[in-house]
Design a protein around this motif. Structure first.
Motif, PDB file in Angstrom:
ATOM      1  N   LEU A   1     -46.394 -34.936  37.346  1.00 55.73           N
ATOM      2  CA  LEU A   1     -45.723 -36.136  37.830  1.00 55.73           C
ATOM      3  C   LEU A   1     -46.245 -36.600  39.186  1.00 55.73           C
ATOM      4  CD1 LEU A   1     -42.104 -35.103  36.795  1.00 55.73           C
ATOM      5  CD2 LEU A   1     -43.434 -36.977  35.801  1.00 55.73           C
ATOM      6  N   ARG A   2     -46.704 -35.655  39.985  1.00 52.39           N
ATOM      7  CA  ARG A   2     -47.154 -35.982  41.347  1.00 52.39           C
ATOM      8  C   ARG A   2     -48.629 -36.351  41.389  1.00 52.39           C
ATOM      9  NH1 ARG A   2     -47.672 -37.493  45.825  1.00 52.39           N
ATOM     10  NH2 ARG A   2     -47.031 -36.573  47.790  1.00 52.39           N
ATOM     11  N   GLN A   3     -49.458 -35.620  40.640  1.00 51.11           N
ATOM     12  CA  GLN A   3     -50.904 -35.846  40.649  1.00 51.11           C
ATOM     13  C   GLN A   3     -51.431 -35.609  39.230  1.00 51.11           C
ATOM     14  OE1 GLN A   3     -52.920 -33.957  43.965  1.00 51.11           O
ATOM     15  NE2 GLN A   3     -54.866 -33.948  42.865  1.00 51.11           N
ATOM     16  N   PRO A   4     -51.117 -36.494  38.307  1.00 50.13           N
ATOM     17  CA  PRO A   4     -51.371 -36.244  36.880  1.00 50.13           C
ATOM     18  C   PRO A   4     -52.827 -36.010  36.517  1.00 50.13           C
ATOM     19  CG  PRO A   4     -50.770 -38.544  37.272  1.00 50.13           C
ATOM     20  CD  PRO A   4     -50.482 -37.800  38.534  1.00 50.13           C
ATOM     21  N   THR A   5     -53.750 -36.593  37.268  1.00 52.14           N
ATOM     22  CA  THR A   5     -55.164 -36.437  36.908  1.00 52.14           C
ATOM     23  C   THR A   5     -55.756 -35.115  37.372  1.00 52.14           C
ATOM     24  OG1 THR A   5     -55.852 -37.622  38.904  1.00 52.14           O
ATOM     25  CG2 THR A   5     -55.539 -38.936  36.897  1.00 52.14           C
ATOM     26  N   ALA A   6     -54.958 -34.273  38.017  1.00 53.93           N
ATOM     27  CA  ALA A   6     -55.461 -32.971  38.470  1.00 53.93           C
ATOM     28  C   ALA A   6     -55.917 -32.132  37.282  1.00 53.93           C
ATOM     29  CB  ALA A   6     -54.386 -32.235  39.260  1.00 53.93           C
ATOM     30  N   PHE A   7     -55.216 -32.262  36.147  1.00 56.44           N
ATOM     31  CA  PHE A   7     -55.569 -31.549  34.929  1.00 56.44           C
ATOM     32  C   PHE A   7     -55.404 -32.498  33.749  1.00 56.44           C
ATOM     33  CE2 PHE A   7     -54.171 -28.410  37.987  1.00 56.44           C
ATOM     34  CZ  PHE A   7     -55.127 -27.411  37.871  1.00 56.44           C
ATOM     35  N   ARG A   8     -56.083 -32.188  32.662  1.00 54.29           N
ATOM     36  CA  ARG A   8     -55.951 -33.023  31.469  1.00 54.29           C
ATOM     37  C   ARG A   8     -54.811 -32.524  30.588  1.00 54.29           C
ATOM     38  NH1 ARG A   8     -59.210 -36.387  28.236  1.00 54.29           N
ATOM     39  NH2 ARG A   8     -57.804 -37.265  26.657  1.00 54.29           N
ATOM     40  N   ARG A   9     -54.601 -31.206  30.585  1.00 60.97           N
ATOM     41  CA  ARG A   9     -53.568 -30.620  29.735  1.00 60.97           C
ATOM     42  C   ARG A   9     -52.667 -29.714  30.568  1.00 60.97           C
ATOM     43  NH1 ARG A   9     -58.127 -29.666  25.066  1.00 60.97           N
ATOM     44  NH2 ARG A   9     -57.497 -31.376  23.694  1.00 60.97           N
ATOM     45  N   TYR A  10     -51.393 -29.703  30.204  1.00 58.07           N
ATOM     46  CA  TYR A  10     -50.405 -28.922  30.935  1.00 58.07           C
ATOM     47  C   TYR A  10     -49.554 -28.133  29.947  1.00 58.07           C
ATOM     48  CZ  TYR A  10     -51.395 -31.988  34.929  1.00 58.07           C
ATOM     49  OH  TYR A  10     -52.010 -32.677  35.950  1.00 58.07           O
ATOM     50  N   ALA A  11     -49.302 -26.854  30.279  1.00 62.71           N
ATOM     51  CA  ALA A  11     -48.395 -26.019  29.490  1.00 62.71           C
ATOM     52  C   ALA A  11     -47.311 -25.512  30.432  1.00 62.71           C
ATOM     53  CB  ALA A  11     -49.146 -24.860  28.846  1.00 62.71           C
ATOM     54  N   ALA A  12     -46.089 -26.002  30.244  1.00 61.88           N
ATOM     55  CA  ALA A  12     -44.950 -25.602  31.065  1.00 61.88           C
ATOM     56  C   ALA A  12     -44.046 -24.735  30.198  1.00 61.88           C
ATOM     57  CB  ALA A  12     -44.200 -26.824  31.582  1.00 61.88           C
ATOM     58  N   ILE A  13     -43.977 -23.442  30.504  1.00 58.25           N
ATOM     59  CA  ILE A  13     -43.250 -22.489  29.677  1.00 58.25           C
ATOM     60  C   ILE A  13     -41.938 -22.122  30.359  1.00 58.25           C
ATOM     61  CG2 ILE A  13     -43.423 -20.327  28.413  1.00 58.25           C
ATOM     62  CD1 ILE A  13     -45.597 -22.491  27.750  1.00 58.25           C
ATOM     63  N   SER A  14     -40.833 -22.313  29.652  1.00 52.32           N
ATOM     64  CA  SER A  14     -39.500 -22.062  30.216  1.00 52.32           C
ATOM     65  C   SER A  14     -39.394 -22.629  31.628  1.00 52.32           C
ATOM     66  CB  SER A  14     -39.193 -20.561  30.221  1.00 52.32           C
ATOM     67  OG  SER A  14     -39.172 -20.043  28.914  1.00 52.32           O
ATOM     68  N   PRO A  15     -39.766 -23.894  31.823  1.00 52.41           N
ATOM     69  CA  PRO A  15     -39.804 -24.449  33.183  1.00 52.41           C
ATOM     70  C   PRO A  15     -38.414 -24.509  33.807  1.00 52.41           C
ATOM     71  CG  PRO A  15     -40.004 -26.208  31.563  1.00 52.41           C
ATOM     72  CD  PRO A  15     -40.086 -24.922  30.800  1.00 52.41           C
ATOM     73  N   SER A  16     -38.351 -24.222  35.096  1.00 49.88           N
ATOM     74  CA  SER A  16     -37.070 -24.234  35.813  1.00 49.88           C
ATOM     75  C   SER A  16     -36.734 -25.663  36.224  1.00 49.88           C
ATOM     76  CB  SER A  16     -37.161 -23.315  37.036  1.00 49.88           C
ATOM     77  OG  SER A  16     -37.444 -21.990  36.652  1.00 49.88           O
ATOM     78  N   ILE A  17     -36.442 -26.500  35.238  1.00 44.62           N
ATOM     79  CA  ILE A  17     -36.279 -27.936  35.477  1.00 44.62           C
ATOM     80  C   ILE A  17     -35.021 -28.271  36.261  1.00 44.62           C
ATOM     81  CG2 ILE A  17     -37.663 -28.659  33.492  1.00 44.62           C
ATOM     82  CD1 ILE A  17     -35.087 -29.020  31.921  1.00 44.62           C
ATOM     83  N   THR A  18     -34.036 -27.370  36.321  1.00 44.13           N
ATOM     84  CA  THR A  18     -32.805 -27.667  37.061  1.00 44.13           C
ATOM     85  C   THR A  18     -32.869 -27.168  38.498  1.00 44.13           C
ATOM     86  OG1 THR A  18     -31.777 -25.610  36.274  1.00 44.13           O
ATOM     87  CG2 THR A  18     -31.427 -27.603  34.955  1.00 44.13           C
TER      88      THR A  18
END
Length: 311
Positions: free
Chosen positions: A194-211
Motif C-alpha cells: 500500500l505504501r510503495q507497491p512497485t517495490a515488489f511485483r508479488r506479495y504473500a501475506a500469511i496470517s497478517p496482523s491486520i488489526t
C-alpha cells in the motif's frame, strides 16, 4: 551465576515457538520465554536444486543475516525470479529440500537477524510494524517492552543495502521480485504493497496482523486506487481458520476449532484490498491451522506464486 532457566517440555517449546512468531509475549513457569535455537538442517542436506549460503550485512547499528538458496542449473544469461522472506532464521530452519526442488529456477532470500534463535522478537517488532505517529518508534501497543513503527526505515534498508548484498552475484529478473511475511511480517508485506507497491511485483501475506495498531492499514486503504502504467501487483493472503489471540492467562484449546470471526475479517480485508489497491488478490484458507502453524504451511504456495511466469 544467574538463576537457572526453567526446564521446558517439548510441548512448551513448540507452543512458544508458534507464539513467538506472533510477536506476543509468552511466559512459562513465571519466566519470559526464550525462542528455541535454529538448527538449519537444510544446510546439512544441500538440496540438489539449489546451493545454499548465508552471511551478515551491517547497516548502521543493525546487523542482518542473509540466507540464500540459489538455483544450481543456471545458464549464462539466466535472470531468476526471487522471493524475499522475512524472519529468515526461522524460514531457513523450516525450509526443506523437497520444497525447493519444486521451484528449481527460483532464488530464495531469507532476511534474518544476528541471533542463533528462530526469531528476534524485539527487532522484528520494530522492523515489521508501520509507524503510529510522526515521532519515530513508539512502544508496541501489544508487546510491552518492545518498540514498534520502524517499517519505513526497514523498507529502505530492504530495498537498498540488503537487496544489493543479496543480489550482488545473482542474475535477477527485476520484474519478478516477490515478498513473503508472516504475522507482523505479513502486516509489513501489506504495508509495503500500500505504501510503495512497485517495490515488489508479488506479495504473500500469511496470517497478517491486520488489526495491529487499531487497524493501522485503514488510512492507506482509504486512498483511492490510482490508474497508472504499472501492471497490477499479485497478492496472496493465506490464513488459518483456527487462529486465535489468547487473553493473558487463557489456556490454549486442546482441540483447534474454526474461528468464524477471524475468517470473516481476513476475507473482508482481502476483498477491500482488491478494490483499493492496484492488485489482484487471492486468498487461501488453511483448514485446521492456528497462527503459528501457517508459517511453514505457506511455503510451497508462496514459492509457487513467486516462480510462476508473468501473465
Amino acid at each position: 551465576m544467574g538463576q537457572p532457566r526453567p526446564l521446558l517440555c517439548r510441548r512448551d517449546l513448540l507452543l512458544g515457538a508458534a507464539l513467538a512468531a506472533t510477536g506476543l509475549p509468552f511466559r512459562v513457569a513465571q519466566a519470559r520465554y526464550v525462542p528455541a535455537e535454529a538448527s538449519y538442517r537444510i544446510f546439512m542436506t544441500q538440496p540438489q536444486s539449489h546451493r545454499l549460503d548465508r552471511f551478515f550485512v551491517a547497516e548502521g547499528d543493525r546487523r542482518y543475516q542473509i540466507f540464500r538458496a540459489i538455483p544450481r542449473q543456471s545458464k549464462a544469461n539466466d535472470a531468476h525470479p526471487v522471493i524475499y522472506m522475512l524472519d529468515g532464521n526461522a524460514v531457513f530452519d523450516r525450509l526443506t529440500a523437497e520444497i525447493l526442488e519444486q521451484v528449481p529456477g527460483l532464488a530464495v532470500v531469507g532476511i534474518g537477524y544476528d541471533t542463533p534463535l528462530l526469531f528476534d522478537a524485539d527487532q522484528r517488532t520494530l522492523d515489521y510494524t508501520p509507524p503510529l505517529g510522526s515521532d519515530g518508534p513508539v512502544p508496541d501497543p501489544t508487546s510491552p517492552g518492545r518498540l514498534s513503527g520502524g517499517a519505513d526505515a526497514f523498507l529502505a534498508r530492504l530495498k537498498g543495502p540488503l537487496q544489493q548484498a543479496a543480489e550482488a552475484d545473482l542474475a535477477v529478473d527485476a520484474g519478478r521480485r516477490a515478498l513473503w511475511g508472516h504475522s507482523y511480517g505479513g502486516l509489513f508485506a501489506l504495508y509495503c504493497l500500500l505504501r510503495q507497491p512497485t517495490a515488489f511485483r508479488r506479495y504473500a501475506a500469511i496470517s497478517p496482523s491486520i488489526t495491529w495498531g487499531d487497524d493501522v492499514l485503514e488510512p492507506l486503504m482509504a486512498i483511492p486506487r490510482r490508474a497508472d502504467d504499472e501492471p497490477a501487483r499479485e497478492v496472496l493472503i493465506a490464513y488459518g481458520d483456527s487462529e486465535r489471540r489468547l487473553a493473558p492467562g487463557e489456556a490454549r484449546p486442546a482441540k483447534p476449532s474454526v474461528n468464524a470471526e477471524h475468517v470473516e475479517r481476513q476475507g473482508t480485508f482481502a476483498a477491500r484490498l482488491a478494490e483499493t489497491a492496484n492488485a489482484t488478490v487471492r486468498t487461501e484458507q488453511l483448514t485446521g491451522l492456528g497462527h503459528g502453524e501457517t508459517f511453514a504451511a505457506s511455503f510451497a504456495m508462496a514459492l509457487a506464486l513467486a516462480a510462476a511466469p508473468l501473465e
